[in-house]
Motif scaffolding. Structure first.
Motif, PDB file in Angstrom:
ATOM      1  N   LEU A  35     -26.230 -70.062  64.473  1.00  0.00           N
ATOM      2  CA  LEU A  35     -25.981 -68.763  63.862  1.00  0.00           C
ATOM      3  C   LEU A  35     -26.284 -68.787  62.365  1.00  0.00           C
ATOM      4  CD1 LEU A  35     -22.682 -67.717  65.670  1.00  0.00           C
ATOM      5  CD2 LEU A  35     -24.976 -66.804  66.039  1.00  0.00           C
ATOM      6  N   ASP A  36     -25.969 -69.901  61.715  1.00  0.00           N
ATOM      7  CA  ASP A  36     -26.263 -70.011  60.288  1.00  0.00           C
ATOM      8  C   ASP A  36     -27.766 -69.971  60.038  1.00  0.00           C
ATOM      9  OD1 ASP A  36     -25.403 -70.724  57.433  1.00  0.00           O
ATOM     10  OD2 ASP A  36     -26.803 -72.338  57.907  1.00  0.00           O
ATOM     11  N   SER A  37     -28.528 -70.634  60.910  1.00  0.00           N
ATOM     12  CA  SER A  37     -29.989 -70.606  60.779  1.00  0.00           C
ATOM     13  C   SER A  37     -30.515 -69.182  60.931  1.00  0.00           C
ATOM     14  CB  SER A  37     -30.620 -71.528  61.829  1.00  0.00           C
ATOM     15  OG  SER A  37     -32.023 -71.428  61.800  1.00  0.00           O
ATOM     16  N   GLN A  38     -29.963 -68.452  61.901  1.00  0.00           N
ATOM     17  CA  GLN A  38     -30.379 -67.067  62.094  1.00  0.00           C
ATOM     18  C   GLN A  38     -29.976 -66.210  60.892  1.00  0.00           C
ATOM     19  OE1 GLN A  38     -28.525 -66.001  65.787  1.00  0.00           O
ATOM     20  NE2 GLN A  38     -30.053 -67.053  67.042  1.00  0.00           N
ATOM     21  N   GLU A  39     -28.818 -66.493  60.335  1.00  0.00           N
ATOM     22  CA  GLU A  39     -28.365 -65.743  59.165  1.00  0.00           C
ATOM     23  C   GLU A  39     -29.301 -65.954  57.984  1.00  0.00           C
ATOM     24  OE1 GLU A  39     -24.582 -65.603  56.051  1.00  0.00           O
ATOM     25  OE2 GLU A  39     -24.378 -66.643  57.968  1.00  0.00           O
ATOM     26  N   GLN A  40     -29.729 -67.188  57.762  1.00  0.00           N
ATOM     27  CA  GLN A  40     -30.644 -67.463  56.650  1.00  0.00           C
ATOM     28  C   GLN A  40     -31.972 -66.737  56.843  1.00  0.00           C
ATOM     29  OE1 GLN A  40     -29.122 -68.835  54.145  1.00  0.00           O
ATOM     30  NE2 GLN A  40     -27.412 -69.067  55.589  1.00  0.00           N
ATOM     31  N   ASN A  41     -32.432 -66.668  58.088  1.00  0.00           N
ATOM     32  CA  ASN A  41     -33.673 -65.934  58.365  1.00  0.00           C
ATOM     33  C   ASN A  41     -33.515 -64.447  58.050  1.00  0.00           C
ATOM     34  OD1 ASN A  41     -35.022 -68.226  59.253  1.00  0.00           O
ATOM     35  ND2 ASN A  41     -34.442 -67.932  61.389  1.00  0.00           N
ATOM     36  N   ILE A  42     -32.349 -63.898  58.389  1.00  0.00           N
ATOM     37  CA  ILE A  42     -32.098 -62.487  58.097  1.00  0.00           C
ATOM     38  C   ILE A  42     -32.047 -62.251  56.595  1.00  0.00           C
ATOM     39  CG2 ILE A  42     -30.365 -60.646  58.290  1.00  0.00           C
ATOM     40  CD1 ILE A  42     -29.717 -61.705  61.071  1.00  0.00           C
ATOM     41  N   HIS A  43     -31.409 -63.177  55.861  1.00  0.00           N
ATOM     42  CA  HIS A  43     -31.379 -63.058  54.397  1.00  0.00           C
ATOM     43  C   HIS A  43     -32.793 -63.015  53.828  1.00  0.00           C
ATOM     44  CE1 HIS A  43     -27.220 -63.057  53.267  1.00  0.00           C
ATOM     45  NE2 HIS A  43     -26.946 -64.179  53.896  1.00  0.00           N
ATOM     46  N   GLN A  44     -33.666 -63.863  54.325  1.00  0.00           N
ATOM     47  CA  GLN A  44     -35.040 -63.905  53.827  1.00  0.00           C
ATOM     48  C   GLN A  44     -35.796 -62.631  54.184  1.00  0.00           C
ATOM     49  OE1 GLN A  44     -36.946 -67.499  55.179  1.00  0.00           O
ATOM     50  NE2 GLN A  44     -35.338 -68.828  54.370  1.00  0.00           N
ATOM     51  N   THR A  45     -35.599 -62.152  55.407  1.00  0.00           N
ATOM     52  CA  THR A  45     -36.303 -60.957  55.860  1.00  0.00           C
ATOM     53  C   THR A  45     -35.907 -59.726  55.054  1.00  0.00           C
ATOM     54  OG1 THR A  45     -36.444 -61.857  58.109  1.00  0.00           O
ATOM     55  CG2 THR A  45     -36.781 -59.473  57.842  1.00  0.00           C
ATOM     56  N   HIS A  46     -34.620 -59.645  54.702  1.00  0.00           N
ATOM     57  CA  HIS A  46     -34.103 -58.456  54.023  1.00  0.00           C
ATOM     58  C   HIS A  46     -33.775 -58.737  52.559  1.00  0.00           C
ATOM     59  CE1 HIS A  46     -33.772 -56.192  57.798  1.00  0.00           C
ATOM     60  NE2 HIS A  46     -33.353 -57.328  58.341  1.00  0.00           N
ATOM     61  N   GLU A  47     -34.479 -59.684  51.974  1.00  0.00           N
ATOM     62  CA  GLU A  47     -34.187 -60.067  50.596  1.00  0.00           C
ATOM     63  C   GLU A  47     -34.396 -58.909  49.614  1.00  0.00           C
ATOM     64  OE1 GLU A  47     -34.839 -64.227  49.067  1.00  0.00           O
ATOM     65  OE2 GLU A  47     -36.427 -63.189  47.938  1.00  0.00           O
ATOM     66  N   SER A  48     -35.413 -58.110  49.848  1.00  0.00           N
ATOM     67  CA  SER A  48     -35.678 -56.986  48.937  1.00  0.00           C
ATOM     68  C   SER A  48     -34.527 -55.982  48.961  1.00  0.00           C
ATOM     69  CB  SER A  48     -36.983 -56.292  49.312  1.00  0.00           C
ATOM     70  OG  SER A  48     -36.942 -55.789  50.639  1.00  0.00           O
ATOM     71  N   ASP A  49     -33.918 -55.780  50.138  1.00  0.00           N
ATOM     72  CA  ASP A  49     -32.766 -54.885  50.226  1.00  0.00           C
ATOM     73  C   ASP A  49     -31.581 -55.454  49.452  1.00  0.00           C
ATOM     74  OD1 ASP A  49     -34.217 -53.197  51.876  1.00  0.00           O
ATOM     75  OD2 ASP A  49     -33.507 -54.159  53.710  1.00  0.00           O
ATOM     76  N   THR A  50     -31.411 -56.770  49.532  1.00  0.00           N
ATOM     77  CA  THR A  50     -30.315 -57.416  48.814  1.00  0.00           C
ATOM     78  C   THR A  50     -30.494 -57.276  47.310  1.00  0.00           C
ATOM     79  OG1 THR A  50     -30.132 -59.039  50.615  1.00  0.00           O
ATOM     80  CG2 THR A  50     -29.052 -59.583  48.534  1.00  0.00           C
ATOM     81  N   VAL A  51     -31.724 -57.463  46.847  1.00  0.00           N
ATOM     82  CA  VAL A  51     -32.012 -57.315  45.415  1.00  0.00           C
ATOM     83  C   VAL A  51     -31.725 -55.889  44.969  1.00  0.00           C
ATOM     84  CG1 VAL A  51     -33.864 -57.330  43.693  1.00  0.00           C
ATOM     85  CG2 VAL A  51     -33.696 -59.184  45.363  1.00  0.00           C
ATOM     86  N   GLU A  52     -32.085 -54.912  45.784  1.00  0.00           N
ATOM     87  CA  GLU A  52     -31.824 -53.514  45.431  1.00  0.00           C
ATOM     88  C   GLU A  52     -30.328 -53.240  45.354  1.00  0.00           C
ATOM     89  OE1 GLU A  52     -32.506 -48.987  47.196  1.00  0.00           O
ATOM     90  OE2 GLU A  52     -33.837 -50.623  47.842  1.00  0.00           O
ATOM     91  N   ARG A  53     -29.555 -53.719  46.331  1.00  0.00           N
ATOM     92  CA  ARG A  53     -28.107 -53.496  46.304  1.00  0.00           C
ATOM     93  C   ARG A  53     -27.479 -54.114  45.059  1.00  0.00           C
ATOM     94  NH1 ARG A  53     -28.483 -54.850  51.687  1.00  0.00           N
ATOM     95  NH2 ARG A  53     -27.651 -56.940  51.286  1.00  0.00           N
ATOM     96  N   LEU A  54     -27.861 -55.348  44.763  1.00  0.00           N
ATOM     97  CA  LEU A  54     -27.303 -56.022  43.587  1.00  0.00           C
ATOM     98  C   LEU A  54     -27.697 -55.285  42.309  1.00  0.00           C
ATOM     99  CD1 LEU A  54     -25.766 -58.369  42.352  1.00  0.00           C
ATOM    100  CD2 LEU A  54     -27.864 -59.750  42.499  1.00  0.00           C
ATOM    101  N   SER A  55     -28.929 -54.813  42.242  1.00  0.00           N
ATOM    102  CA  SER A  55     -29.395 -54.079  41.068  1.00  0.00           C
ATOM    103  C   SER A  55     -28.605 -52.796  40.874  1.00  0.00           C
ATOM    104  CB  SER A  55     -30.888 -53.747  41.199  1.00  0.00           C
ATOM    105  OG  SER A  55     -31.672 -54.919  41.282  1.00  0.00           O
ATOM    106  N   ARG A  56     -28.390 -52.062  41.944  1.00  0.00           N
ATOM    107  CA  ARG A  56     -27.655 -50.804  41.864  1.00  0.00           C
ATOM    108  C   ARG A  56     -26.220 -51.022  41.404  1.00  0.00           C
ATOM    109  NH1 ARG A  56     -30.004 -46.282  44.341  1.00  0.00           N
ATOM    110  NH2 ARG A  56     -31.860 -46.701  45.608  1.00  0.00           N
TER     111      ARG A  56
END
Length: 335
Positions: free
Chosen positions: A125-146
Protein backbone atom coordinates in the motif's frame (compact mmCIF):
# COMPACT_ATOMS: atom_id res chain seq x y z
CA UNK A 1 -5.98 9.23 -1.90
CA UNK A 2 -4.81 7.71 1.38
CA UNK A 3 -8.40 6.93 2.24
CA UNK A 4 -8.58 4.76 -0.86
CA UNK A 5 -5.43 2.86 0.02
CA UNK A 6 -6.33 1.98 3.60
CA UNK A 7 -10.05 1.47 3.08
CA UNK A 8 -9.14 -1.99 1.86
CA UNK A 9 -8.26 -2.98 5.43
CA UNK A 10 -10.52 -3.47 8.42
CA UNK A 11 -9.69 -4.30 12.05
CA UNK A 12 -9.67 -8.00 12.72
CA UNK A 13 -10.75 -7.53 16.34
CA UNK A 14 -13.22 -5.19 18.00
CA UNK A 15 -13.78 -2.54 16.72
CA UNK A 16 -3.01 37.38 -4.91
CA UNK A 17 -5.46 40.21 -4.90
CA UNK A 18 -4.67 43.62 -3.31
CA UNK A 19 -7.62 45.74 -4.38
CA UNK A 20 -9.61 47.68 -1.74
CA UNK A 21 -12.33 45.77 0.07
CA UNK A 22 -15.87 46.47 -1.14
CA UNK A 23 -18.83 47.72 0.86
CA UNK A 24 -17.03 48.88 3.99
CA UNK A 25 -20.36 50.09 5.40
CA UNK A 26 -21.31 46.48 6.11
CA UNK A 27 -18.90 46.39 9.03
CA UNK A 28 -21.51 46.43 11.75
CA UNK A 29 -23.35 44.13 14.13
CA UNK A 30 -26.89 43.33 13.05
CA UNK A 31 -29.34 40.46 13.02
CA UNK A 32 -26.57 37.93 12.53
CA UNK A 33 -25.28 38.44 16.06
CA UNK A 34 -28.72 37.58 17.51
CA UNK A 35 -28.97 34.09 16.08
CA UNK A 36 -27.89 31.18 18.28
CA UNK A 37 -28.69 27.61 17.37
CA UNK A 38 -27.99 24.48 19.35
CA UNK A 39 -25.57 21.84 18.14
CA UNK A 40 -27.21 18.88 16.43
CA UNK A 41 -25.51 15.53 16.60
CA UNK A 42 -24.72 14.10 13.18
CA UNK A 43 -24.14 10.36 13.52
CA UNK A 44 -23.06 9.94 9.91
CA UNK A 45 -20.41 12.63 10.24
CA UNK A 46 -19.29 11.23 13.60
CA UNK A 47 -18.80 7.81 12.01
CA UNK A 48 -16.73 9.31 9.20
CA UNK A 49 -14.53 11.16 11.69
CA UNK A 50 -14.01 8.02 13.81
CA UNK A 51 -13.08 5.98 10.74
CA UNK A 52 -10.68 8.56 9.38
CA UNK A 53 -9.07 8.99 12.81
CA UNK A 54 -7.95 5.34 12.62
CA UNK A 55 -6.92 5.83 9.00
CA UNK A 56 -4.76 8.85 9.84
CA UNK A 57 -3.17 7.17 12.86
CA UNK A 58 -2.30 4.07 10.83
CA UNK A 59 -0.75 6.19 8.09
CA UNK A 60 1.31 8.27 10.52
CA UNK A 61 2.57 5.13 12.25
CA UNK A 62 3.45 3.65 8.88
CA UNK A 63 5.49 6.73 8.00
CA UNK A 64 7.20 6.68 11.40
CA UNK A 65 8.26 3.06 10.93
CA UNK A 66 9.63 3.91 7.47
CA UNK A 67 11.70 6.73 8.95
CA UNK A 68 13.08 4.58 11.74
CA UNK A 69 16.75 3.61 11.17
CA UNK A 70 16.00 0.13 12.51
CA UNK A 71 12.93 -0.39 10.32
CA UNK A 72 10.71 -1.00 13.34
CA UNK A 73 9.24 0.72 16.40
CA UNK A 74 9.07 -0.63 19.93
CA UNK A 75 5.93 -0.49 22.05
CA UNK A 76 7.83 1.69 24.51
CA UNK A 77 8.78 4.26 21.87
CA UNK A 78 5.14 4.83 20.86
CA UNK A 79 3.56 4.53 24.31
CA UNK A 80 3.09 8.31 24.69
CA UNK A 81 1.83 8.92 21.12
CA UNK A 82 -1.86 8.32 21.85
CA UNK A 83 -2.81 12.01 22.06
CA UNK A 84 -0.54 12.92 19.17
CA UNK A 85 -2.30 10.37 16.97
CA UNK A 86 -5.76 11.37 18.17
CA UNK A 87 -6.53 7.88 19.44
CA UNK A 88 -8.92 6.93 22.24
CA UNK A 89 -7.06 3.67 22.95
CA UNK A 90 -3.39 2.97 23.75
CA UNK A 91 -1.15 2.86 20.68
CA UNK A 92 -0.09 -0.73 21.40
CA UNK A 93 -3.70 -1.91 21.38
CA UNK A 94 -4.37 0.08 18.20
CA UNK A 95 -1.44 -1.46 16.33
CA UNK A 96 -2.51 -4.94 17.35
CA UNK A 97 -5.89 -4.29 15.76
CA UNK A 98 -4.25 -4.16 12.35
CA UNK A 99 -1.95 -7.18 11.95
CA UNK A 100 -2.19 -6.84 8.17
CA UNK A 101 -0.44 -3.47 8.53
CA UNK A 102 1.87 -3.93 11.53
CA UNK A 103 3.76 -7.17 12.08
CA UNK A 104 4.52 -7.75 15.77
CA UNK A 105 7.66 -9.56 16.94
CA UNK A 106 9.73 -9.68 20.16
CA UNK A 107 12.79 -7.49 20.60
CA UNK A 108 16.09 -9.27 19.97
CA UNK A 109 17.45 -8.39 23.42
CA UNK A 110 14.30 -7.87 25.47
CA UNK A 111 11.87 -10.69 24.80
CA UNK A 112 9.00 -8.98 26.65
CA UNK A 113 9.27 -5.81 24.56
CA UNK A 114 6.89 -5.90 21.56
CA UNK A 115 8.20 -4.46 18.31
CA UNK A 116 6.38 -3.62 15.09
CA UNK A 117 7.53 -3.49 11.47
CA UNK A 118 5.52 -3.00 8.32
CA UNK A 119 3.71 -6.08 7.08
CA UNK A 120 3.79 -7.02 3.41
CA UNK A 121 0.35 -5.51 2.81
CA UNK A 122 1.47 -2.20 4.32
CA UNK A 123 4.58 -2.17 2.13
CA UNK A 124 2.42 -2.76 -0.95
CA UNK A 125 0.00 0.00 0.00
CA UNK A 126 2.87 2.37 0.74
CA UNK A 127 4.32 1.70 -2.72
CA UNK A 128 0.95 2.47 -4.28
CA UNK A 129 0.68 5.62 -2.19
CA UNK A 130 4.06 6.88 -3.41
CA UNK A 131 2.97 6.29 -7.00
CA UNK A 132 -0.18 8.32 -6.39
CA UNK A 133 1.88 11.14 -4.87
CA UNK A 134 4.04 11.23 -7.99
CA UNK A 135 1.07 11.09 -10.36
CA UNK A 136 -0.74 13.94 -8.61
CA UNK A 137 2.28 15.99 -7.61
CA UNK A 138 1.12 19.06 -9.54
CA UNK A 139 -2.17 19.03 -7.60
CA UNK A 140 -0.23 18.84 -4.34
CA UNK A 141 1.93 21.81 -5.33
CA UNK A 142 -1.20 23.81 -6.18
CA UNK A 143 -2.86 23.01 -2.84
CA UNK A 144 0.26 23.96 -0.89
CA UNK A 145 0.63 27.17 -2.92
CA UNK A 146 -2.97 28.20 -2.30
CA UNK A 147 -2.68 27.62 1.43
CA UNK A 148 0.43 29.80 1.64
CA UNK A 149 -1.21 32.47 -0.52
CA UNK A 150 -3.97 32.83 2.06
CA UNK A 151 -1.46 33.91 4.72
CA UNK A 152 -0.66 37.57 5.41
CA UNK A 153 3.05 36.98 4.74
CA UNK A 154 2.47 34.32 2.05
CA UNK A 155 4.44 32.00 4.31
CA UNK A 156 4.11 29.66 7.28
CA UNK A 157 6.55 28.17 9.78
CA UNK A 158 7.27 24.55 8.96
CA UNK A 159 6.10 23.64 12.46
CA UNK A 160 2.68 25.07 11.60
CA UNK A 161 2.48 23.08 8.37
CA UNK A 162 3.38 19.72 9.86
CA UNK A 163 0.01 19.22 11.62
CA UNK A 164 -1.74 19.92 8.29
CA UNK A 165 0.40 17.46 6.33
CA UNK A 166 -2.17 14.67 6.40
CA UNK A 167 -5.16 16.90 5.67
CA UNK A 168 -3.43 18.57 2.70
CA UNK A 169 -2.23 15.27 1.27
CA UNK A 170 1.43 16.24 1.50
CA UNK A 171 3.98 13.42 1.22
CA UNK A 172 5.97 12.51 4.28
CA UNK A 173 9.06 14.73 4.41
CA UNK A 174 7.50 17.13 1.89
CA UNK A 175 10.00 19.83 2.83
CA UNK A 176 12.77 17.57 1.51
CA UNK A 177 11.15 15.52 -1.25
CA UNK A 178 8.71 18.02 -2.75
CA UNK A 179 9.60 21.66 -2.06
CA UNK A 180 13.20 21.58 -3.45
CA UNK A 181 11.84 20.37 -6.80
CA UNK A 182 9.97 23.67 -7.27
CA UNK A 183 12.44 26.51 -6.58
CA UNK A 184 10.36 28.89 -8.73
CA UNK A 185 7.33 28.36 -6.48
CA UNK A 186 8.69 27.99 -2.96
CA UNK A 187 11.53 29.31 -0.86
CA UNK A 188 12.69 28.67 2.68
CA UNK A 189 13.16 31.92 4.58
CA UNK A 190 14.51 32.64 8.03
CA UNK A 191 12.24 34.84 10.14
CA UNK A 192 13.50 37.45 12.59
CA UNK A 193 12.85 34.99 15.42
CA UNK A 194 15.05 32.40 13.73
CA UNK A 195 12.14 30.16 12.72
CA UNK A 196 12.33 28.59 9.27
CA UNK A 197 9.30 29.41 7.14
CA UNK A 198 8.10 28.15 3.79
CA UNK A 199 7.14 31.01 1.47
CA UNK A 200 5.31 30.95 -1.85
CA UNK A 201 7.08 33.25 -4.30
CA UNK A 202 5.27 32.72 -7.58
CA UNK A 203 1.89 31.31 -8.56
CA UNK A 204 -0.42 31.50 -11.57
CA UNK A 205 -3.08 34.20 -11.30
CA UNK A 206 -5.86 31.62 -11.26
CA UNK A 207 -4.64 30.32 -7.92
CA UNK A 208 -6.06 33.48 -6.34
CA UNK A 209 -9.61 32.44 -7.31
CA UNK A 210 -11.40 30.69 -4.45
CA UNK A 211 -13.33 27.44 -4.68
CA UNK A 212 -16.61 29.32 -4.20
CA UNK A 213 -15.76 31.70 -7.03
CA UNK A 214 -14.78 28.83 -9.31
CA UNK A 215 -18.03 27.01 -8.50
CA UNK A 216 -19.98 30.03 -9.76
CA UNK A 217 -18.07 30.44 -13.02
CA UNK A 218 -19.84 27.87 -15.16
CA UNK A 219 -23.22 26.28 -15.65
CA UNK A 220 -26.43 27.94 -14.54
CA UNK A 221 -24.66 30.19 -12.05
CA UNK A 222 -22.23 31.69 -14.54
CA UNK A 223 -24.23 34.92 -14.74
CA UNK A 224 -24.03 35.32 -10.97
CA UNK A 225 -20.24 35.19 -11.02
CA UNK A 226 -19.99 37.60 -13.96
CA UNK A 227 -22.22 40.07 -12.11
CA UNK A 228 -20.12 39.58 -8.97
CA UNK A 229 -16.94 40.50 -10.82
CA UNK A 230 -18.67 43.66 -12.08
CA UNK A 231 -19.66 44.52 -8.50
CA UNK A 232 -23.36 44.10 -9.22
CA UNK A 233 -24.05 41.24 -6.80
CA UNK A 234 -22.57 39.18 -3.98
CA UNK A 235 -21.67 35.50 -3.97
CA UNK A 236 -23.89 33.30 -1.82
CA UNK A 237 -22.70 30.25 0.05
CA UNK A 238 -24.55 26.99 -0.55
CA UNK A 239 -26.67 26.34 2.54
CA UNK A 240 -27.67 23.14 4.28
CA UNK A 241 -29.67 23.48 7.47
CA UNK A 242 -30.56 20.62 9.80
CA UNK A 243 -34.18 19.54 9.43
CA UNK A 244 -36.57 22.06 10.90
CA UNK A 245 -34.07 24.91 11.32
CA UNK A 246 -34.70 26.49 7.94
CA UNK A 247 -38.38 26.90 8.77
CA UNK A 248 -37.70 29.23 11.70
CA UNK A 249 -38.43 32.85 10.85
CA UNK A 250 -35.43 34.05 12.82
CA UNK A 251 -33.16 31.70 10.91
CA UNK A 252 -34.61 32.62 7.52
CA UNK A 253 -34.12 36.30 8.28
CA UNK A 254 -30.56 35.68 9.37
CA UNK A 255 -29.90 33.60 6.26
CA UNK A 256 -31.06 36.36 3.95
CA UNK A 257 -29.05 39.05 5.74
CA UNK A 258 -25.93 36.92 5.90
CA UNK A 259 -26.02 36.09 2.21
CA UNK A 260 -26.41 39.79 1.31
CA UNK A 261 -23.07 40.63 2.90
CA UNK A 262 -20.20 41.07 0.41
CA UNK A 263 -18.06 38.01 -0.23
CA UNK A 264 -14.42 38.69 0.62
CA UNK A 265 -12.00 36.39 -1.12
CA UNK A 266 -9.65 34.63 1.33
CA UNK A 267 -6.81 35.75 -0.94
CA UNK A 268 -7.61 39.45 -0.50
CA UNK A 269 -6.02 41.78 2.02
CA UNK A 270 -8.50 41.88 4.91
CA UNK A 271 -6.62 43.98 7.44
CA UNK A 272 -9.08 46.88 7.06
CA UNK A 273 -12.07 44.81 8.19
CA UNK A 274 -13.37 45.42 11.69
CA UNK A 275 -12.78 42.13 13.56
CA UNK A 276 -16.10 42.58 15.40
CA UNK A 277 -18.19 43.21 12.30
CA UNK A 278 -20.68 41.04 10.45
CA UNK A 279 -18.44 41.34 7.42
CA UNK A 280 -15.63 39.68 9.33
CA UNK A 281 -17.94 36.80 10.20
CA UNK A 282 -18.73 36.38 6.51
CA UNK A 283 -15.01 36.43 5.77
CA UNK A 284 -14.30 33.82 8.47
CA UNK A 285 -16.76 31.43 6.86
CA UNK A 286 -15.16 32.16 3.48
CA UNK A 287 -11.66 31.49 4.80
CA UNK A 288 -12.70 28.22 6.45
CA UNK A 289 -14.64 27.20 3.34
CA UNK A 290 -11.56 27.77 1.18
CA UNK A 291 -9.13 26.13 3.59
CA UNK A 292 -11.29 23.02 3.87
CA UNK A 293 -11.78 22.91 0.11
CA UNK A 294 -8.01 22.47 -0.13
CA UNK A 295 -7.94 19.46 2.19
CA UNK A 296 -8.27 15.91 0.94
CA UNK A 297 -11.15 14.94 3.23
CA UNK A 298 -12.74 18.43 3.37
CA UNK A 299 -12.14 18.73 7.10
CA UNK A 300 -9.43 19.52 9.61
CA UNK A 301 -9.06 20.00 13.36
CA UNK A 302 -10.02 23.31 14.88
CA UNK A 303 -6.72 23.42 16.77
CA UNK A 304 -4.81 23.25 13.49
CA UNK A 305 -6.62 26.39 12.34
CA UNK A 306 -5.84 28.07 15.65
CA UNK A 307 -2.13 27.53 14.99
CA UNK A 308 -2.32 29.61 11.81
CA UNK A 309 -5.04 32.02 13.03
CA UNK A 310 -2.87 35.12 13.04
CA UNK A 311 -1.45 34.40 9.59
CA UNK A 312 -5.00 34.01 8.27
CA UNK A 313 -5.93 37.32 9.96
CA UNK A 314 -8.72 35.68 11.94
CA UNK A 315 -9.96 37.29 15.17
CA UNK A 316 -8.83 35.77 18.45
CA UNK A 317 -12.32 34.38 19.12
CA UNK A 318 -12.98 33.23 15.58
CA UNK A 319 -14.30 29.88 16.83
CA UNK A 320 -17.49 31.59 18.02
CA UNK A 321 -18.65 31.18 14.42
CA UNK A 322 -19.17 27.49 15.24
CA UNK A 323 -21.70 28.31 17.98
CA UNK A 324 -23.31 31.28 16.28
CA UNK A 325 -25.25 29.15 13.84
CA UNK A 326 -25.43 25.62 12.54
CA UNK A 327 -25.02 26.91 8.98
CA UNK A 328 -21.46 28.03 9.62
CA UNK A 329 -20.55 24.46 10.47
CA UNK A 330 -22.32 22.89 7.51
CA UNK A 331 -21.17 25.54 5.05
CA UNK A 332 -17.48 24.86 5.57
CA UNK A 333 -17.82 21.15 4.89
CA UNK A 334 -17.43 21.53 1.17
CA UNK A 335 -17.90 18.95 -1.53
Amino acid sequence: MKAYLFSLLKPQTLSKATKPLPHQHHQCRGIIAKVRLKWVKNRTLDHIIDTETDLKAASLLKDAIKRSPTGFLTAKSVSDWQKLLGLTVPVLRFMRRYPTLFHEFPHARYANLPCFKLADTALLLDSQEQNIHQTHESDTVERLSRVLMMMKTKSLPLQSLYPLKWDLGLPDGFEKVLVPKYPDCFRFVKASDGVTRLKVIHCPDEYAVSALQRSKEGGDVGDEYRQFKRGQTVLAFPMSFPRGYGAQKKVRAWMEEFQKLPYISPYEDSRQIDPNSDLMEKRIVGVLHELLSLTIHKKTKRNYVRIIREELNLPHKFTRIFTRCEYAVSAIYVA
